[in-house]
Write an enzyme that holds these catalytic residues in place. Structure first.
Site, mmCIF file in Angstrom:
data_model
loop_
_atom_site.group_PDB
_atom_site.id
_atom_site.type_symbol
_atom_site.label_atom_id
_atom_site.label_comp_id
_atom_site.label_asym_id
_atom_site.label_seq_id
_atom_site.Cartn_x
_atom_site.Cartn_y
_atom_site.Cartn_z
ATOM 1 N N ASP A 58 -9.665 -12.655 10.603
ATOM 2 C CA ASP A 58 -8.704 -11.917 9.786
ATOM 3 C C ASP A 58 -8.060 -12.887 8.793
ATOM 4 O OD1 ASP A 58 -6.629 -10.156 8.841
ATOM 5 O OD2 ASP A 58 -6.811 -9.005 10.684
ATOM 6 N N ASN A 59 -6.789 -13.179 8.923
ATOM 7 C CA ASN A 59 -6.105 -14.047 7.958
ATOM 8 C C ASN A 59 -6.320 -15.527 8.255
ATOM 9 O OD1 ASN A 59 -4.977 -12.043 6.294
ATOM 10 N ND2 ASN A 59 -3.350 -11.680 7.790
ATOM 11 N N HIS A 107 0.830 -1.207 0.000
ATOM 12 C CA HIS A 107 0.000 0.000 0.000
ATOM 13 C C HIS A 107 0.866 1.259 0.000
ATOM 14 C CE1 HIS A 107 -3.517 -2.453 0.661
ATOM 15 N NE2 HIS A 107 -3.028 -2.933 1.786
#
Length: 354
Positions: A268-269, A133
């Site tokens: 989440d992951n 990002h």
């Protein structure tokens, strides 16, 4: 009459917003308190002080760890530090985290790594794909791993109009991967409004040099993604819907949903146990403590194991749960031959021998 209409519309709008805010608080478990489940033979990993958002372990036991994520609304304990990729050799008796050098020509100043995935080619070359990002945009960076030099050679940056607000990635072939988009809007305010209004506008993208397409829709916030050991199924976490979607992969890379596993915690992951095929999920037990960070009352950590994933009755068990006294904001857990690494969005990382 006009004023009455305006007041009526305003009142209805405020009532709708109030209802949505209450529903949002419930979805993010704003009042949940965590019952501890501790692991033995654990220690915090030296050097990983500001995040270990995603972890991918090679069959050889080498673990890649993304570090230093800067993400809107998330705490940042090292605002001036750029992101890094760390390596740990889990075959060692006392494994240590080592930051990998990155080849010249790649702008490390704006390296902001998020989800990661490895791919091993037919000639045994290891490639690391990293969701990045820079300037809060989304790209996918491809690196070649040089094991002897403990370094990464940057090969390519992938950009595409569909690869926006990318969270995680799973690579299944040379430049062939699935990626999750966690928000439809790319500005923080609109992304937050999107979650509050429960819009379900996020999706999973398939990318290849020849074709890029949306292959699964209707997620509140598509987050972690991984594949079954045989690559026949894709597992996708919807963090704010608190569930995991099990999808069947077809020859044309399209996905068909088979089932949804509800978990009651913000997922989440995801990783897969290489020995059993079980899913391991890094979870946020109370996301309000993430959004409204208070070091005196920090967000907790939770790791779940999901067994018999494809059966009618998957078995869900808690491997680890901590109220934030040790680990805050767990995002991932990954196992290798009786050892486990537990990573966080912005905090420390834990290594345990099971």
């Amino acid at each position: 009459m006009g004023k009455l209409v305006v007041l009526t519309v305003l009142g209805a709008s405020l009532a709708l917003i109030g209802e949505r805010l209450l529903a949002f608080r419930e979805r993010i478990n704003a009042t949940r308190e965590l019952e501890p489940v501790e692991l033995q033979n654990c220690h915090l990993i030296e050097g990983l002080e500001n995040g270990s958002e995603d972890i991918d372990i090679l069959p050889s036991g080498l673990a890649f760890i993304s570090n230093g994520l800067k993400y809107p609304s998330m705490p940042d304990l090292a605002p001036d530090a750029s992101g890094k990729i760390y390596l740990m050799d889990l075959n060692e008796q006392n494994p240590r985290a080592q930051a990998l050098k990155i080849s010249d020509g790649f702008d490390e100043k704006f390296f902001n790594p998020h989800g990661i995935s490895t791919f091993i080619d037919k000639d045994h070359t290891v490639y690391l794909y990293v969701v990045n990002h820079p300037h809060m945009k989304s790209t996918v960076e491809i690196f070649k791993f040089e094991e002897q030099q403990r370094s990464l050679i940057h090969l390519k940056t992938i950009k595409h109009e569909l690869l926006k607000s990318v969270n995680d990635i799973v690579v299944l072939g040379p430049e062939q991967f699935y990626a999750t988009r966690d928000h439809y809007f790319t500005t923080f305010f609109l992304a937050l409004l999107e979650m509050i209004l429960d819009l379900h506008w996020t999706h999973v993208i398939f990318y290849s040099p020849k074709e890029v397409k949306v292959v699964a829709k209707g997620f509140n916030s598509a987050n972690g993604i991984t594949a079954s050991l045989d690559h026949k199924y894709i597992y996708v976490a919807d963090v704010t819907d608190k569930n995991i979607h099990i999808l069947e992969k077809h020859d044309d890379w399209d996905l068909t949903q088979l089932k949804v596993i509800q978990l009651g915690t913000l997922v989440d992951n995801l990783t897969v146990d290489p020995d059993t095929g079980d899913i391991l999920a890094g979870c946020h037990p109370n996301a309000m403590k993430l959004l409204n960070y208070n070091p005196e009352d920090p967000p907790g950590s939770e790791v779940l194991r999901i067994q018999n994933v494809l059966s009618d009755q998957p078995r869900v068990s808690t491997i680890y749960a901590n109220n934030g006294s040790v680990l805050q904001g767990t995002s991932v857990a990954s196992v290798y031959h009786g050892k486990i690494l537990i990573g966080t969005v912005f905090h420390k990382a834990l290594y345990c021998v099971l």
